[in-house]
Scaffold this motif. Structure first.
Motif, mmCIF file in Angstrom:
data_model
loop_
_atom_site.group_PDB
_atom_site.id
_atom_site.type_symbol
_atom_site.label_atom_id
_atom_site.label_comp_id
_atom_site.label_asym_id
_atom_site.label_seq_id
_atom_site.Cartn_x
_atom_site.Cartn_y
_atom_site.Cartn_z
ATOM 1 N N VAL A 6 38.491 57.608 43.058
ATOM 2 C CA VAL A 6 38.437 56.661 42.005
ATOM 3 C C VAL A 6 39.023 55.556 42.607
ATOM 4 C CG1 VAL A 6 38.811 56.134 39.530
ATOM 5 C CG2 VAL A 6 38.377 58.399 40.250
ATOM 6 N N ALA A 7 40.041 55.568 43.163
ATOM 7 C CA ALA A 7 40.577 54.125 43.453
ATOM 8 C C ALA A 7 39.765 53.407 44.576
ATOM 9 C CB ALA A 7 42.252 54.487 44.206
ATOM 10 N N LEU A 8 39.293 54.054 45.570
ATOM 11 C CA LEU A 8 38.608 53.648 46.637
ATOM 12 C C LEU A 8 37.065 53.153 45.979
ATOM 13 C CD1 LEU A 8 38.612 56.220 49.462
ATOM 14 C CD2 LEU A 8 39.483 54.009 49.285
ATOM 15 N N ILE A 9 36.605 53.648 44.992
ATOM 16 C CA ILE A 9 35.417 53.270 44.291
ATOM 17 C C ILE A 9 35.706 51.863 43.536
ATOM 18 C CG2 ILE A 9 33.856 53.700 42.213
ATOM 19 C CD1 ILE A 9 33.826 56.617 43.179
ATOM 20 N N GLY A 10 37.063 51.993 42.916
ATOM 21 C CA GLY A 10 37.407 50.580 42.224
ATOM 22 C C GLY A 10 37.532 49.430 43.076
ATOM 23 N N VAL A 11 38.021 49.918 44.280
ATOM 24 C CA VAL A 11 38.479 48.793 45.315
ATOM 25 C C VAL A 11 37.017 48.361 45.731
ATOM 26 C CG1 VAL A 11 39.225 48.357 47.569
ATOM 27 C CG2 VAL A 11 40.664 49.659 46.040
ATOM 28 N N VAL A 13 34.236 48.164 44.145
ATOM 29 C CA VAL A 13 33.713 47.322 42.808
ATOM 30 C C VAL A 13 34.270 46.114 42.963
ATOM 31 C CG1 VAL A 13 33.493 47.064 40.568
ATOM 32 C CG2 VAL A 13 33.111 49.293 41.567
ATOM 33 N N VAL A 14 35.624 45.936 43.027
ATOM 34 C CA VAL A 14 36.308 44.617 42.879
ATOM 35 C C VAL A 14 35.895 43.974 44.241
ATOM 36 C CG1 VAL A 14 38.788 43.776 43.226
ATOM 37 C CG2 VAL A 14 38.473 45.672 41.812
ATOM 38 N N ALA A 15 35.727 44.655 45.486
ATOM 39 C CA ALA A 15 35.311 43.975 46.620
ATOM 40 C C ALA A 15 33.854 43.298 46.463
ATOM 41 C CB ALA A 15 35.412 44.856 47.920
ATOM 42 N N ALA A 16 33.192 44.156 45.750
ATOM 43 C CA ALA A 16 31.854 43.664 45.532
ATOM 44 C C ALA A 16 31.785 42.465 44.363
ATOM 45 C CB ALA A 16 30.761 44.602 44.949
ATOM 46 N N VAL A 17 32.382 42.568 43.647
ATOM 47 C CA VAL A 17 32.552 41.263 42.710
ATOM 48 C C VAL A 17 32.958 40.150 43.348
ATOM 49 C CG1 VAL A 17 33.623 40.528 40.617
ATOM 50 C CG2 VAL A 17 32.764 42.882 40.725
ATOM 51 N N VAL A 18 34.117 40.451 44.218
ATOM 52 C CA VAL A 18 34.867 38.993 44.921
ATOM 53 C C VAL A 18 33.754 38.625 45.701
ATOM 54 C CG1 VAL A 18 36.512 38.560 46.653
ATOM 55 C CG2 VAL A 18 37.312 40.102 44.753
ATOM 56 N N GLY A 19 33.045 39.616 46.621
ATOM 57 C CA GLY A 19 32.076 38.966 47.458
ATOM 58 C C GLY A 19 30.878 38.280 46.738
ATOM 59 N N GLY A 20 30.637 38.753 45.520
ATOM 60 C CA GLY A 20 29.270 37.936 44.834
ATOM 61 C C GLY A 20 29.894 36.738 44.190
#
Length: 198
Positions: A6-11, A13-20
């Protein structure tokens, strides 16, 4: 394990948002000004924005330089017509000189001997091209007049000559319509010798 997943998925998602957000802010930076991010931004929008901005920025200076160059030629072209205010003597002199090549023939229509000769000398002294001096006895002309054929170089020349010497300028009358080309000046007794020139 689940918590780590779950933590990896959360990271992710955060990385995707930051990338966007980075991608969006990267496009904004390219639009704001041509910085080095053009290679980072994905292709067309960044590349297109940067070159036009540079081109338009470069274009205004050249446009300003070009109008500056055409401005000097403009005054040079109009001098014959409008810039007479700046240098009235020169343009007028050129125009006057250009009319003086027209042939002038002088005829005496008075009882004063040598009046046509005197007038011819006055005209020559002012630079006119007098090539014939004679008498006119086929009628009475009321006042000294320079006659011309309308629509020819004679018209401008006759009007200029008339203005210089205080005489009239008129189109040729039927008695001299078919005479040789050139301005025909018929002088009468009131002609003031030496009005212009010596």
């Amino acid at each position: 394990m689940k918590a780590a997943g779950v933590a990896l998925i959360g990271v992710a998602v955060v990385a995707a948002v930051v990338g966007g957000i980075t991608a969006l802010s990267g496009d904004g930076a390219n639009e704001a000004g041509p910085s080095g991010t053009s290679s980072t931004s994905p292709g067309t929008s960044g590349g297109t924005s940067a070159p036009p901005a540079t081109s338009s920025t470069a274009t205004p200076p050249s446009t300003s330089a070009n109008p500056t160059s055409p401005t000097p030629p403009s005054p040079t072209t109009p001098p014959p017509g409008q810039p007479t205010q700046g240098q009235p003597g020169q343009p007028g002199g050129d125009q006057q000189a250009s009319n003086k090549w027209v042939t002038v023939r002088v005829f005496n229509n008075s009882t004063i001997k040598g009046l046509a000769d005197r007038a011819a000398e006055d005209f020559r002294g002012s630079g006119w091209n007098v090539n014939e001096v004679s008498n006119y006895s086929q009628g009475v002309i009321p006042t000294t007049t320079a006659f011309y054929r309308p629509g020819t170089d004679e018209e401008a020349a006759a009007k200029q000559l008339a203005q210089e010497f205080g005489i009239k300028a008129e189109p040729r009358f039927p008695g001299i319509e078919s005479a040789s080309p050139g301005v025909i000046v018929i002088v009468t007794k009131e002609y003031q010798s030496g009005h212009k020139g010596s």
